[in-house]
Design a protein around this motif. Structure first.
Motif, mmCIF file in Angstrom:
data_model
loop_
_atom_site.group_PDB
_atom_site.id
_atom_site.type_symbol
_atom_site.label_atom_id
_atom_site.label_comp_id
_atom_site.label_asym_id
_atom_site.label_seq_id
_atom_site.Cartn_x
_atom_site.Cartn_y
_atom_site.Cartn_z
ATOM 1 N N SER A 19 2.031 8.293 -5.800
ATOM 2 C CA SER A 19 1.224 7.187 -5.282
ATOM 3 C C SER A 19 0.125 7.687 -4.347
ATOM 4 N N LYS A 42 7.233 0.800 -4.877
ATOM 5 C CA LYS A 42 5.843 1.210 -5.129
ATOM 6 C C LYS A 42 5.745 2.717 -5.305
ATOM 7 N N CYS A 43 6.459 3.465 -4.474
ATOM 8 C CA CYS A 43 6.405 4.927 -4.591
ATOM 9 C C CYS A 43 7.025 5.408 -5.893
ATOM 10 N N THR A 62 6.694 10.912 -4.720
ATOM 11 C CA THR A 62 5.772 9.969 -5.336
ATOM 12 C C THR A 62 4.433 10.592 -5.722
ATOM 13 N N GLU A 68 2.561 3.355 -7.635
ATOM 14 C CA GLU A 68 1.547 2.369 -7.280
ATOM 15 C C GLU A 68 0.933 2.700 -5.917
ATOM 16 N N PRO A 69 -0.310 2.279 -5.665
ATOM 17 C CA PRO A 69 -0.929 2.537 -4.360
ATOM 18 C C PRO A 69 -0.113 1.910 -3.224
ATOM 19 N N ARG A 101 7.153 3.816 -8.665
ATOM 20 C CA ARG A 101 6.291 3.408 -9.775
ATOM 21 C C ARG A 101 4.928 4.082 -9.739
ATOM 22 N N THR A 141 12.530 -5.200 -13.754
ATOM 23 C CA THR A 141 11.163 -5.363 -13.263
ATOM 24 C C THR A 141 11.082 -6.421 -12.173
#
Length: 323
Positions: A259, A192-193, A257, A197-198, A195, A315
């Motif tokens: 994020s 997530k970090c 990140t 993303e939250p 990418r 992915t």
């Protein structure tokens, strides 16, 4: 390990795949017990698939385990398990079949054949304890079907141990490193970090300990090669207490990140264990084992691996080495 016939169950899993590759490097003849003789299903091992003796057998059924006898293993590492804590509450039957019944089936087949049987249990068997660090003498209080069934496997192994079989029971604490599935907290946070993303977490006051996978593999090998019997159980752990908040903040820093990291955005689980880390003095004194990879160094190596993984366009859940 050179030329030794070694059987590994769960060898295509996260820790198991690292163990298999290390055994091959050491010169062992590795038999891999798999449910499906397919490199697609065992993608972590695609680079060494041709070097393995494949034994297609489901541990839940004793009949096919006759193929294990044909391999004539001198040493067994039993890592196969249904291992998702949360999902074990809705997959109770499979959890019992694989973790309890499967362990009993394999151990009964191997007793009297393999010179040593190494059972990989889990720190989850400790459950709720009133003090830390967790020591082997504590009475386990498991709080999930996964932990209960892994403890059942422990009890069966300890029964054989008391009857004279050379069975080793290890309790590793949380592992992390390359190849780990996104179902685990560290890969999920890293992905997530990276990418952007939250990221939503609890306040992160609860503590855990985290062990680099290669350190745990070293512990497995030392236990297998120990001169003499290992009675009871042995923790494999760094013995370092780290808050989840510290984990999240360190990963955010190492990934640089963008994020939106929302610490405190979600509530704690009703069954939250607040503090979990281990006393690993028994492993130190009996095995001479001590983790070599410090927490931040291991995280940095893991972040670099996942960064490469994403760079080449993956992915899906990470299960193979970046080329």
């Amino acid at each position: 390990m050179k030329s030794k016939r070694v059987l590994v169950t769960g060898g295509s899993g996260f820790i198991g795949s690292h163990l298999v590759k290390r055994l091959l490097q050491e010169g062992a003849q590795v038999g891999l017990c798999v449910r499906y003789n397919s490199v697609i299903r065992n993608e972590r091992l695609k680079d060494c698939w041709k070097d393995l003796t494949l034994i297609e057998a489901d541990l839940r059924n004793r009949g096919p385990l006759a193929r294990v006898r044909e391999f004539e293993p001198e040493l067994v590492f039993h890592l196969a398990a249904y291992n998702h804590v949360g999902e074990s509450f809705v997959q109770v039957e499979e959890c019992f079949d694989v973790n309890a019944k499967g362990t009993a089936n394999l151990l009964d087949v191997c007793t009297g054949r393999a010179s040593r049987f190494v059972y990989m249990s889990t720190s989850e068997v400790y459950g709720y304890q009133t003090s830390v660090p967790f020591v082997e003498s504590m009475t386990p209080k498991p709080i999930s079907p996964y932990a209960i069934t892994k403890y059942a496997g422990e009890l069966y192994c300890l029964m054989h141990q008391r009857m004279g079989a050379d069975v080793v029971v290890l309790r590793p604490f949380n592992a992390y490193g390359p190849y780990q599935s996104m179902k685990a907290v560290i890969p999920e946070l890293i992905i997530k970090c990276l990418r952007g993303e939250p990221v939503e977490t609890t306040l992160g006051e609860q503590t855990r300990e985290f062990n680099y996978v290669e350190d745990l593999v070293e512990g497995l090998l030392l236990a297998a090669q120990h001169d003499g019997r290992l009675e009871g159980v042995v923790n494999l752990a760094a013995g370092e207490e780290i808050s989840i908040r510290t984990l999240v903040e360190t990963i955010a820093r190492l990934t640089e990140t963008t994020s939106d990291v929302r610490i405190g955005a979600i509530p704690y689980r009703p069954t939250e264990i607040w503090r979990m880390y281990a006393d690993a003095s028994r492993a130190r004194s009996l095995l001479g084992w001590k983790p070599k990879v410090p927490f931040e160094m291991g995280l940095r190596q893991t972040v670099d691996w996942f960064r490469d993984y994403l760079r080449i366009g993956h992915t899906s859940s990470p299960i193979c080495t970046p080329s």
